[in-house]
Design a protein around this motif. Structure first.
Motif, mmCIF file in Angstrom:
data_model
loop_
_atom_site.group_PDB
_atom_site.id
_atom_site.type_symbol
_atom_site.label_atom_id
_atom_site.label_comp_id
_atom_site.label_asym_id
_atom_site.label_seq_id
_atom_site.Cartn_x
_atom_site.Cartn_y
_atom_site.Cartn_z
ATOM 1 N N HIS A 18 57.284 33.649 33.685
ATOM 2 C CA HIS A 18 56.870 32.145 34.810
ATOM 3 C C HIS A 18 56.298 33.382 35.197
ATOM 4 O O HIS A 18 56.041 34.018 36.084
ATOM 5 C CB HIS A 18 58.494 32.539 35.479
ATOM 6 C CG HIS A 18 59.545 31.338 35.185
ATOM 7 N ND1 HIS A 18 60.316 32.014 34.036
ATOM 8 C CD2 HIS A 18 59.558 30.704 34.952
ATOM 9 C CE1 HIS A 18 61.275 31.242 33.716
ATOM 10 N NE2 HIS A 18 60.337 30.152 34.458
ATOM 11 N N TYR A 20 53.230 33.868 38.548
ATOM 12 C CA TYR A 20 52.668 33.802 39.983
ATOM 13 C C TYR A 20 51.200 33.933 40.413
ATOM 14 O O TYR A 20 51.395 35.158 40.201
ATOM 15 C CB TYR A 20 53.435 33.277 40.933
ATOM 16 C CG TYR A 20 54.948 33.018 40.899
ATOM 17 C CD1 TYR A 20 55.471 31.813 41.482
ATOM 18 C CD2 TYR A 20 55.898 33.750 40.105
ATOM 19 C CE1 TYR A 20 56.318 31.504 41.100
ATOM 20 C CE2 TYR A 20 57.170 32.925 39.719
ATOM 21 C CZ TYR A 20 57.183 31.370 40.395
ATOM 22 O OH TYR A 20 58.815 30.395 40.513
ATOM 23 N N GLU A 35 50.143 40.590 51.441
ATOM 24 C CA GLU A 35 49.979 39.717 50.924
ATOM 25 C C GLU A 35 49.712 38.832 51.513
ATOM 26 O O GLU A 35 49.872 38.558 52.892
ATOM 27 C CB GLU A 35 51.198 38.953 50.043
ATOM 28 C CG GLU A 35 51.616 38.237 49.425
ATOM 29 C CD GLU A 35 52.497 37.876 48.328
ATOM 30 O OE1 GLU A 35 53.232 36.736 48.860
ATOM 31 O OE2 GLU A 35 53.579 38.644 48.153
ATOM 32 N N GLU A 37 48.944 34.805 50.391
ATOM 33 C CA GLU A 37 49.598 33.733 50.384
ATOM 34 C C GLU A 37 50.198 33.653 48.993
ATOM 35 O O GLU A 37 49.650 34.391 48.018
ATOM 36 C CB GLU A 37 48.132 32.650 49.641
ATOM 37 C CG GLU A 37 48.635 31.274 50.048
ATOM 38 C CD GLU A 37 46.869 30.522 50.428
ATOM 39 O OE1 GLU A 37 47.397 29.225 49.932
ATOM 40 O OE2 GLU A 37 46.185 31.224 50.169
ATOM 41 N N SER A 38 50.735 32.754 48.159
ATOM 42 C CA SER A 38 50.909 33.177 46.886
ATOM 43 C C SER A 38 51.683 31.804 46.031
ATOM 44 O O SER A 38 51.550 30.671 46.523
ATOM 45 C CB SER A 38 52.467 34.395 46.906
ATOM 46 O OG SER A 38 53.180 33.450 47.173
ATOM 47 N N ALA A 39 50.864 31.451 44.664
ATOM 48 C CA ALA A 39 51.938 29.825 44.215
ATOM 49 C C ALA A 39 53.440 29.926 45.238
ATOM 50 O O ALA A 39 54.492 30.766 44.645
ATOM 51 C CB ALA A 39 51.698 30.474 42.839
ATOM 52 N N ASP A 40 53.585 28.590 44.954
ATOM 53 C CA ASP A 40 55.454 27.983 45.743
ATOM 54 C C ASP A 40 55.774 27.822 44.417
ATOM 55 O O ASP A 40 57.456 28.174 44.286
ATOM 56 C CB ASP A 40 54.731 26.955 46.398
ATOM 57 C CG ASP A 40 54.270 26.955 47.356
ATOM 58 O OD1 ASP A 40 54.577 27.929 48.010
ATOM 59 O OD2 ASP A 40 53.384 26.149 48.188
ATOM 60 N N GLU A 41 55.092 27.528 43.191
ATOM 61 C CA GLU A 41 56.054 27.220 41.920
ATOM 62 C C GLU A 41 55.348 28.502 40.657
ATOM 63 O O GLU A 41 54.164 28.183 40.454
ATOM 64 C CB GLU A 41 55.572 25.862 41.137
ATOM 65 C CG GLU A 41 56.040 25.138 42.734
ATOM 66 C CD GLU A 41 56.808 23.598 41.829
ATOM 67 O OE1 GLU A 41 56.459 23.049 40.901
ATOM 68 O OE2 GLU A 41 56.950 22.503 43.120
#
Length: 81
Positions: A18, A20, A35, A37-41
């Motif tokens: 998984h 991200y 941080e 921003e990061s991936a939601d999924e």
């Protein structure tokens, strides 16, 4: 012209398989990164996560000639170089 923002993209794998993407920006002290921003999924492939993170990073640059700039930039100024 103001300084180029130091934003880095990396891929995190909190659980096996998984992936991200994460965007981090250098803080006031060069040893501190925050941080942004990061991936939601999650992505199934590391490379897909990396490519999506790079696209997110590109969104921080309002002008592809000069990249993402610190607040208060003069967007009409000629790029250096």
């Amino acid at each position: 012209m103001t300084r180029l923002r130091r934003i880095a993209v990396h891929v995190d794998e909190p659980d096996p398989g998984h992936f991200y993407w994460v965007l981090m920006e250098e803080g006031d002290d060069a040893s501190e990164w925050e941080e942004r921003e990061s991936a939601d999924e999650a992505y199934d492939l590391w490379l897909d996560a990396l490519h999506a993170g790079v696209r997110a990073l590109e969104g921080y640059a309002t002008d592809e000639r000069i990249g993402p700039r610190a607040a208060g930039d003069d967007e009409d100024a000629n790029p250096v170089g």
